[in-house]
Design a protein around this motif. Structure first.
Motif, PDB file in Angstrom:
ATOM      1  N   PRO A 151       0.922  -1.058   0.051  1.00  0.00           N
ATOM      2  CA  PRO A 151      -0.072  -0.074   0.062  1.00  0.00           C
ATOM      3  C   PRO A 151       0.824   1.229   0.164  1.00  0.00           C
ATOM      4  CG  PRO A 151      -0.754  -1.539   1.745  1.00  0.00           C
ATOM      5  CD  PRO A 151       0.684  -2.078   1.193  1.00  0.00           C
ATOM      6  N   VAL A 152       0.329   2.352  -0.878  1.00  0.00           N
ATOM      7  CA  VAL A 152       1.170   3.562  -0.606  1.00  0.00           C
ATOM      8  C   VAL A 152       0.252   4.679   0.329  1.00  0.00           C
ATOM      9  CG1 VAL A 152       0.254   4.275  -2.843  1.00  0.00           C
ATOM     10  CG2 VAL A 152       2.355   5.309  -2.057  1.00  0.00           C
ATOM     11  N   TYR A 153       0.465   5.454   0.978  1.00  0.00           N
ATOM     12  CA  TYR A 153      -0.268   6.568   1.827  1.00  0.00           C
ATOM     13  C   TYR A 153       0.557   7.768   1.080  1.00  0.00           C
ATOM     14  CZ  TYR A 153      -1.345   2.644   4.965  1.00  0.00           C
ATOM     15  OH  TYR A 153      -1.936   1.667   5.385  1.00  0.00           O
ATOM     16  N   VAL A 154      -0.309   8.834   0.750  1.00  0.00           N
ATOM     17  CA  VAL A 154      -0.001   9.947   0.239  1.00  0.00           C
ATOM     18  C   VAL A 154      -0.795  11.048   1.051  1.00  0.00           C
ATOM     19  CG1 VAL A 154       0.532   9.192  -2.120  1.00  0.00           C
ATOM     20  CG2 VAL A 154      -1.931  10.019  -1.424  1.00  0.00           C
ATOM     21  N   TYR A 155       0.167  12.433   1.119  1.00  0.00           N
ATOM     22  CA  TYR A 155      -0.506  13.452   1.452  1.00  0.00           C
ATOM     23  C   TYR A 155       0.378  14.796   1.034  1.00  0.00           C
ATOM     24  CZ  TYR A 155       3.839  14.253   4.716  1.00  0.00           C
ATOM     25  OH  TYR A 155       5.002  14.581   5.131  1.00  0.00           O
ATOM     26  N   CYS A 156      -0.370  15.934   1.099  1.00  0.00           N
ATOM     27  CA  CYS A 156       0.038  16.957   0.720  1.00  0.00           C
ATOM     28  C   CYS A 156      -0.340  18.269   1.884  1.00  0.00           C
ATOM     29  CB  CYS A 156      -0.545  17.503  -0.569  1.00  0.00           C
ATOM     30  SG  CYS A 156      -2.231  17.673  -0.629  1.00  0.00           S
ATOM     31  N   LYS A 157      -0.409  19.465   1.330  1.00  0.00           N
ATOM     32  CA  LYS A 157      -0.999  20.458   2.548  1.00  0.00           C
ATOM     33  C   LYS A 157      -2.111  20.257   2.913  1.00  0.00           C
ATOM     34  CE  LYS A 157      -0.920  25.408   2.990  1.00  0.00           C
ATOM     35  NZ  LYS A 157      -0.761  26.579   2.450  1.00  0.00           N
ATOM     36  N   SER A 158      -3.279  20.069   2.010  1.00  0.00           N
ATOM     37  CA  SER A 158      -4.590  19.972   2.607  1.00  0.00           C
ATOM     38  C   SER A 158      -5.180  18.938   1.979  1.00  0.00           C
ATOM     39  CB  SER A 158      -5.362  21.349   1.743  1.00  0.00           C
ATOM     40  OG  SER A 158      -5.359  21.324   0.443  1.00  0.00           O
ATOM     41  N   GLY A 159      -4.679  17.904   1.138  1.00  0.00           N
ATOM     42  CA  GLY A 159      -5.314  16.865   0.732  1.00  0.00           C
ATOM     43  C   GLY A 159      -5.811  16.920  -0.807  1.00  0.00           C
ATOM     44  N   ARG A 160      -5.763  17.936  -1.377  1.00  0.00           N
ATOM     45  CA  ARG A 160      -6.059  17.984  -2.708  1.00  0.00           C
ATOM     46  C   ARG A 160      -5.205  17.770  -3.772  1.00  0.00           C
ATOM     47  NH1 ARG A 160      -9.132  23.538  -1.445  1.00  0.00           N
ATOM     48  NH2 ARG A 160      -6.962  24.064  -0.985  1.00  0.00           N
ATOM     49  N   ARG A 161      -3.956  18.141  -3.367  1.00  0.00           N
ATOM     50  CA  ARG A 161      -2.933  17.304  -4.449  1.00  0.00           C
ATOM     51  C   ARG A 161      -2.819  16.048  -4.354  1.00  0.00           C
ATOM     52  NH1 ARG A 161       1.763  21.142  -3.256  1.00  0.00           N
ATOM     53  NH2 ARG A 161       0.738  21.783  -1.681  1.00  0.00           N
ATOM     54  N   SER A 162      -2.777  15.744  -3.135  1.00  0.00           N
ATOM     55  CA  SER A 162      -2.531  14.228  -3.019  1.00  0.00           C
ATOM     56  C   SER A 162      -3.699  13.352  -3.671  1.00  0.00           C
ATOM     57  CB  SER A 162      -2.325  13.735  -1.501  1.00  0.00           C
ATOM     58  OG  SER A 162      -3.337  14.333  -0.686  1.00  0.00           O
ATOM     59  N   ALA A 163      -4.931  13.898  -3.437  1.00  0.00           N
ATOM     60  CA  ALA A 163      -5.964  13.217  -3.997  1.00  0.00           C
ATOM     61  C   ALA A 163      -5.899  13.210  -5.655  1.00  0.00           C
ATOM     62  CB  ALA A 163      -7.311  13.914  -3.517  1.00  0.00           C
ATOM     63  N   LYS A 164      -5.623  14.147  -6.123  1.00  0.00           N
ATOM     64  CA  LYS A 164      -5.138  14.314  -7.643  1.00  0.00           C
ATOM     65  C   LYS A 164      -4.220  13.459  -7.961  1.00  0.00           C
ATOM     66  CE  LYS A 164      -6.302  18.976  -8.390  1.00  0.00           C
ATOM     67  NZ  LYS A 164      -6.177  20.363  -8.741  1.00  0.00           N
ATOM     68  N   SER A 165      -3.238  13.136  -7.183  1.00  0.00           N
ATOM     69  CA  SER A 165      -1.979  12.329  -7.428  1.00  0.00           C
ATOM     70  C   SER A 165      -2.173  10.781  -7.326  1.00  0.00           C
ATOM     71  CB  SER A 165      -0.688  12.433  -6.268  1.00  0.00           C
ATOM     72  OG  SER A 165      -1.206  11.832  -4.977  1.00  0.00           O
ATOM     73  N   THR A 166      -3.443  10.572  -6.802  1.00  0.00           N
ATOM     74  CA  THR A 166      -3.781   9.207  -6.705  1.00  0.00           C
ATOM     75  C   THR A 166      -4.135   8.555  -8.070  1.00  0.00           C
ATOM     76  OG1 THR A 166      -6.036   9.423  -6.394  1.00  0.00           O
ATOM     77  CG2 THR A 166      -4.661   9.243  -4.404  1.00  0.00           C
ATOM     78  N   GLU A 167      -4.321   9.047  -8.958  1.00  0.00           N
ATOM     79  CA  GLU A 167      -4.477   8.778 -10.392  1.00  0.00           C
ATOM     80  C   GLU A 167      -3.391   8.330 -11.009  1.00  0.00           C
ATOM     81  OE1 GLU A 167      -6.847   7.452 -13.095  1.00  0.00           O
ATOM     82  OE2 GLU A 167      -7.662   8.444 -11.552  1.00  0.00           O
ATOM     83  N   ALA A 168      -2.260   9.177 -10.744  1.00  0.00           N
ATOM     84  CA  ALA A 168      -0.962   8.770 -11.006  1.00  0.00           C
ATOM     85  C   ALA A 168      -0.411   7.059 -10.680  1.00  0.00           C
ATOM     86  CB  ALA A 168       0.096   9.682 -10.982  1.00  0.00           C
ATOM     87  N   PHE A 169      -0.698   7.276  -9.213  1.00  0.00           N
ATOM     88  CA  PHE A 169      -0.609   5.998  -8.469  1.00  0.00           C
ATOM     89  C   PHE A 169      -1.138   4.828  -9.096  1.00  0.00           C
ATOM     90  CE2 PHE A 169       1.288   9.080  -5.401  1.00  0.00           C
ATOM     91  CZ  PHE A 169       2.472   8.489  -5.152  1.00  0.00           C
ATOM     92  N   LYS A 170      -2.355   5.004  -9.375  1.00  0.00           N
ATOM     93  CA  LYS A 170      -3.231   4.142  -9.892  1.00  0.00           C
ATOM     94  C   LYS A 170      -2.539   3.623 -11.111  1.00  0.00           C
ATOM     95  CE  LYS A 170      -7.930   3.145 -11.482  1.00  0.00           C
ATOM     96  NZ  LYS A 170      -9.169   3.808 -11.539  1.00  0.00           N
ATOM     97  N   SER A 171      -2.681   4.405 -11.985  1.00  0.00           N
ATOM     98  CA  SER A 171      -1.844   4.237 -13.600  1.00  0.00           C
ATOM     99  C   SER A 171      -0.426   3.627 -13.313  1.00  0.00           C
ATOM    100  CB  SER A 171      -1.685   5.533 -14.196  1.00  0.00           C
ATOM    101  OG  SER A 171      -2.886   5.989 -14.444  1.00  0.00           O
ATOM    102  N   ALA A 172       0.453   3.723 -12.355  1.00  0.00           N
ATOM    103  CA  ALA A 172       1.349   3.095 -12.076  1.00  0.00           C
ATOM    104  C   ALA A 172       1.418   1.913 -11.624  1.00  0.00           C
ATOM    105  CB  ALA A 172       2.413   4.116 -11.197  1.00  0.00           C
ATOM    106  N   GLY A 173       0.263   1.316 -11.146  1.00  0.00           N
ATOM    107  CA  GLY A 173      -0.020  -0.077 -10.875  1.00  0.00           C
ATOM    108  C   GLY A 173      -0.340  -0.281  -9.322  1.00  0.00           C
ATOM    109  N   PHE A 174      -0.587   0.699  -8.505  1.00  0.00           N
ATOM    110  CA  PHE A 174      -0.717   0.478  -6.991  1.00  0.00           C
ATOM    111  C   PHE A 174      -2.182   0.319  -6.963  1.00  0.00           C
ATOM    112  CE2 PHE A 174       3.041   3.038  -7.258  1.00  0.00           C
ATOM    113  CZ  PHE A 174       3.735   2.710  -6.014  1.00  0.00           C
ATOM    114  N   ASN A 175      -2.408  -0.735  -6.007  1.00  0.00           N
ATOM    115  CA  ASN A 175      -3.669  -1.314  -5.904  1.00  0.00           C
ATOM    116  C   ASN A 175      -4.458  -0.757  -4.761  1.00  0.00           C
ATOM    117  OD1 ASN A 175      -4.054  -2.852  -8.223  1.00  0.00           O
ATOM    118  ND2 ASN A 175      -2.823  -4.464  -7.160  1.00  0.00           N
ATOM    119  N   LYS A 176      -3.462  -0.230  -3.501  1.00  0.00           N
ATOM    120  CA  LYS A 176      -4.091   0.196  -2.526  1.00  0.00           C
ATOM    121  C   LYS A 176      -3.338   1.329  -1.952  1.00  0.00           C
ATOM    122  CE  LYS A 176      -5.123  -4.096  -0.009  1.00  0.00           C
ATOM    123  NZ  LYS A 176      -5.045  -5.064   1.000  1.00  0.00           N
ATOM    124  N   ILE A 177      -4.140   2.559  -2.243  1.00  0.00           N
ATOM    125  CA  ILE A 177      -3.804   3.825  -2.081  1.00  0.00           C
ATOM    126  C   ILE A 177      -4.494   4.560  -1.122  1.00  0.00           C
ATOM    127  CG2 ILE A 177      -3.218   6.038  -3.387  1.00  0.00           C
ATOM    128  CD1 ILE A 177      -3.539   4.450  -6.201  1.00  0.00           C
TER     129      ILE A 177
END
Length: 126
Positions: free
Chosen positions: A81-107
């Motif tokens: 699993p990968v755990y992501v964060y940014c300042k307020s949660g918006r950038r990290s939420a947007k970044s999850t699409e890249a993680f998904k595309s890279a092959g991560f299943n648990k984000i």
């Protein structure tokens, strides 16, 4: 009764959207609990300048705004699993699409980001 029904619909709608994006929002409390029990892939997607001003211990900085973002996340372990964060949660939420595309299943996305974590007085490092 109407307000309760509306809140339930909104709650389940938001969770459905997250499920479609293949990520789950977690609270600062849930992240702190996870960090106390295990070593995780914790990614801070803020800029290096933001990261240097304070970050969650053990997090690795991979700037979402960097042109090398996709290349940098590609070297992470996709079986964990990968755990992501940014300042307020918006950038990290947007970044999850890249993680998904890279092959991560648990984000997991830290809801409210670093501001939420810091506001709860959890440990940070500079």
């Amino acid at each position: 009764m109407v307000v309760c029904t509306l809140l339930c619909v909104l709650f389940f709608s938001c969770n459905s959207i997250n499920a479609q994006n293949n990520y789950t929002n977690i609270s600062a409390e849930e992240l702190a609990e996870t960090l106390s029990k295990e070593t995780i892939q914790l990614i801070d997607v803020r800029t290096p300048q933001e990261f240097s001003q304070g970050h969650i211990e053990t997090s690795v900085n991979i700037d979402f705004l960097s042109e090398n973002f996709n290349k940098n996340i590609d070297v992470l372990d996709k079986t964990k699993p990968v755990y992501v964060y940014c300042k307020s949660g918006r950038r990290s939420a947007k970044s999850t699409e890249a993680f998904k595309s890279a092959g991560f299943n648990k984000i997991y996305n830290l809801y409210g980001g670093f501001l939420n974590w810091n506001g709860k007085k959890y440990k940070i490092v500079k």
